[in-house]
Write an enzyme that holds these catalytic residues in place. Structure first.
Site, PDB file in Angstrom:
ATOM      1  N   SER A 188     -22.282 102.366 -27.407  1.00 34.68           N
ATOM      2  CA  SER A 188     -23.359 101.790 -26.603  1.00 34.68           C
ATOM      3  C   SER A 188     -23.203 100.298 -26.365  1.00 34.68           C
ATOM      4  O   SER A 188     -23.781  99.768 -25.414  1.00 34.68           O
ATOM      5  CB  SER A 188     -24.709 102.049 -27.278  1.00 34.68           C
ATOM      6  OG  SER A 188     -24.982 103.422 -27.358  1.00 34.68           O
ATOM      7  N   ASP A 196     -25.919 105.192 -21.016  1.00 34.14           N
ATOM      8  CA  ASP A 196     -24.756 104.449 -21.484  1.00 34.14           C
ATOM      9  C   ASP A 196     -23.556 105.371 -21.658  1.00 34.14           C
ATOM     10  O   ASP A 196     -22.437 105.034 -21.302  1.00 34.14           O
ATOM     11  CB  ASP A 196     -25.063 103.701 -22.784  1.00 34.14           C
ATOM     12  CG  ASP A 196     -25.800 104.557 -23.803  1.00 34.14           C
ATOM     13  OD1 ASP A 196     -26.044 105.748 -23.531  1.00 34.14           O
ATOM     14  OD2 ASP A 196     -26.131 104.030 -24.876  1.00 34.14           O
ATOM     15  N   HIS A 197     -23.813 106.578 -22.179  1.00 35.95           N
ATOM     16  CA  HIS A 197     -22.734 107.553 -22.386  1.00 35.95           C
ATOM     17  C   HIS A 197     -23.367 108.908 -22.636  1.00 35.95           C
ATOM     18  O   HIS A 197     -24.591 109.053 -22.666  1.00 35.95           O
ATOM     19  CB  HIS A 197     -21.855 107.148 -23.572  1.00 35.95           C
ATOM     20  CG  HIS A 197     -22.636 106.881 -24.827  1.00 35.95           C
ATOM     21  ND1 HIS A 197     -23.209 107.883 -25.579  1.00 35.95           N
ATOM     22  CD2 HIS A 197     -22.974 105.717 -25.441  1.00 35.95           C
ATOM     23  CE1 HIS A 197     -23.838 107.368 -26.598  1.00 35.95           C
ATOM     24  NE2 HIS A 197     -23.725 106.042 -26.543  1.00 35.95           N
TER      25      HIS A 197
END
Length: 515
Positions: A114, A366-367
């Site tokens: 992150s 973010d992912h």
């Protein structure tokens, strides 16, 4: 509904149109009419020719770790909470007209963290994992590589341009995602000076909590992490008997008091500070890390932040983050999807408090995570339910599974049968790990408002920050043709739009609120 090519009602109308009797779905006309409505909405979209504005509102709402599979499962869960089968449900964020995919790798990792991704979508550069607000020249854990490699976030640039700025999160405000908005740190783990090695302190690096107060003049800060702001052994005001919540700072500084003292100037003594065009309200609410479940929701925090920030005639930037990540890391899918639904409610509330005519709102992540659901489940099956057929080992399994994590279990040489889960149930995982990992897949970017059409196609993640900065006429795009001078001429003496820039929101509660 208008004829082809005519403007229609907002996306919420499309949501209502899908709430038809189940039998209607069995007729081709149902699907043909639905597709026609979507075509009419698409044909009504006109990319604005000249709408970037330095006074618009910017809202960035990142769902931490909200990958595509999480979005799909959250949509079903939302619909099932409302009493439907779930699959036909529509998330508020899914009504946004512009969509892109963002590639999430960092300079040194195929599967990111992150900090590196937060630096990308907030600061506009790809960076190394575990570093915050630094270019790729910085090395994780090496303080001396910080200096000269700092990169500024969109939030910081928005504040320098005279906008009000805010951070809302359901995790600690010093965490990686919000930290990328204001900090320059060679380690995402340097929350307070207590968490830093002696060498880093000797070389002049500052902890993330210190930077929260001193790097950028942030108007609204709502989130957890109070312990990193007060001297060691200072009892927490909400949990004085819990030593784990005591302050941790070795330097003896009370950063909460420092923040408040710096703001106590002017404007009728109401905790608001003067700007070039008047007074800007402030809010600080720092919580104990143990206090999130008992405090205001992400929806309430988002509303509070917007009501404060939108008073600035120069516009505002708001970063909102919801901590979907922790549920996934622990292998508890229900916890993660509950947070995703709450984030969507915050998106919906933000839409009610702002207008796409003057507010650019961007929802992304973010992912992603190694989270999936499958198993040929029938329509309307509980998103947390069992697959209809047993596995080759003659045991039941849940539709939701993880690729790795703490849900892995072997008893007497075989996998235990799955049971119907509650909130704390850990879905089974294929590979045993103490904590489930991120995944490397692309994440979705959804946008509405001025210049939202800039979000299209498959992009590098750092492009998000550049598109937002361009839309709001922030550096390095402040002098782009048609940005400032022509905007002022076209607006005349009327109020300019105030675009919002939105990201995710995490769990928080109010300790001090001033407005």
């Amino acid at each position: 509904v208008g004829s082809m090519g005519q403007p229609l009602c907002p996306g919420t109308c499309l949501l209502l149109s899908l709430l038809s009797p189940p039998d209607a779905e069995k007729t081709p006309g149902y699907w043909n009419k639905g597709a026609r409505r979507r075509l009419e909405l698409a044909l009504a979209l006109q990319p604005p020719g000249d709408v970037a504005d330095e006074k618009m509102g910017l809202g960035q709402i990142p769902g931490q770790c909200m990958g595509l599979s999480t979005v799909s499962a959250a949509r079903i869960y939302k619909g099932q909470l409302a009493g439907g089968s779930g699959e036909e449900s529509v998330l508020a964020m899914e009504t946004f007209p512009h969509v892109a995919l963002a590639k999430t790798y960092t300079l040194d990792r195929q599967v990111p963290d992150s900090a590196g991704t937060g630096t990308a979508y907030l600061c506009g550069v790809k960076a190394n994992a575990k570093t915050l607000g630094l270019s790729g020249a910085a090395v994780y854990g090496k303080c001396h590589t910080t200096f000269g490699n700092e990169v500024d976030s969109v939030l910081h640039r928005a504040r320098l341009a005279g906008k009000s700025v805010g951070i809302v999160t359901t995790t600690r405000v010093q965490h990686a995602s919000p930290g990328a908005a204001y900090a320059h740190s060679a380690s995402r783990g340097w929350y307070a000076d207590t968490n830093m090695p002696k060498e880093a302190l000797r070389d002049g690096c500052k902890d993330i909590a210190w930077q929260l107060v001193h790097n950028t003049d942030i108007n609204v800060i709502l989130g957890g992490g109070r312990m990193y702001m007060t001297p060691r052994w200072t009892p927490d005001p909400e949990y004085p008997e819990d030593a784990d919540q005591n302050g941790t700072r070795k330097d003896g500084r009370d950063l909460i008091a420092e923040w408040l003292n710096a703001k106590q100037v002017g404007c009728e003594g109401r905790g608001i500070v003067p700007t070039g065009t008047g007074c800007v309200p402030l809010a600080l609410a720092l919580l104990s890390l143990a206090g999130c479940p008992l405090h205001p929701s992400i929806v309430e925090m988002t509303e509070k932040a917007i009501r404060i920030l939108r008073r600035n005639p120069n516009g505002f930037f708001l970063f909102v983050e919801d901590e979907i990540d922790h549920g996934h890391h622990s292998g508890r899918a229900k916890q993660a999807l509950m947070e995703a639904v709450m984030l969507d409610r915050a998106v919906a509330r933000a839409g009610e408090l702002t207008s796409p005519a003057d507010t650019l709102t961007v929802v992304t992540a973010d992912h992603s995570h190694v989270f999936t659901f499958g198993g040929s489940t029938p329509r309307g099956n509980s998103i947390f339910g069992l697959a209809p057929k047993k596995a080759k080992d003659k045991r039941a399994y849940t539709s939701i599974l993880y690729g790795n994590g703490p849900g892995y279990s072997i008893r007497d040489g075989t996998r235990p049968a799955a049971s119907l889960p509650d909130k704390d149930y850990r879905q089974q995982a294929a590979v045993p790990l103490e904590t489930e990992t991120h995944s490397g897949e692309d994440v979705v970017v959804l946008a509405q408002g001025p210049m939202a059409h800039l979000f299209h196609g498959v992009q590098e993640q750092h492009y998000i920050a550049h598109a937002m900065a361009y839309a709001a006429c922030l550096e390095p795009y402040a002098t782009e043709p048609g940005c400032r001078a022509s905007r002022r001429a076209s607006h005349g003496t009327q109020c300019s739009p105030q675009p919002l820039l939105a990201l995710l929101a995490l769990c928080m509660a109010a300790l001090i609120v001033r407005d």
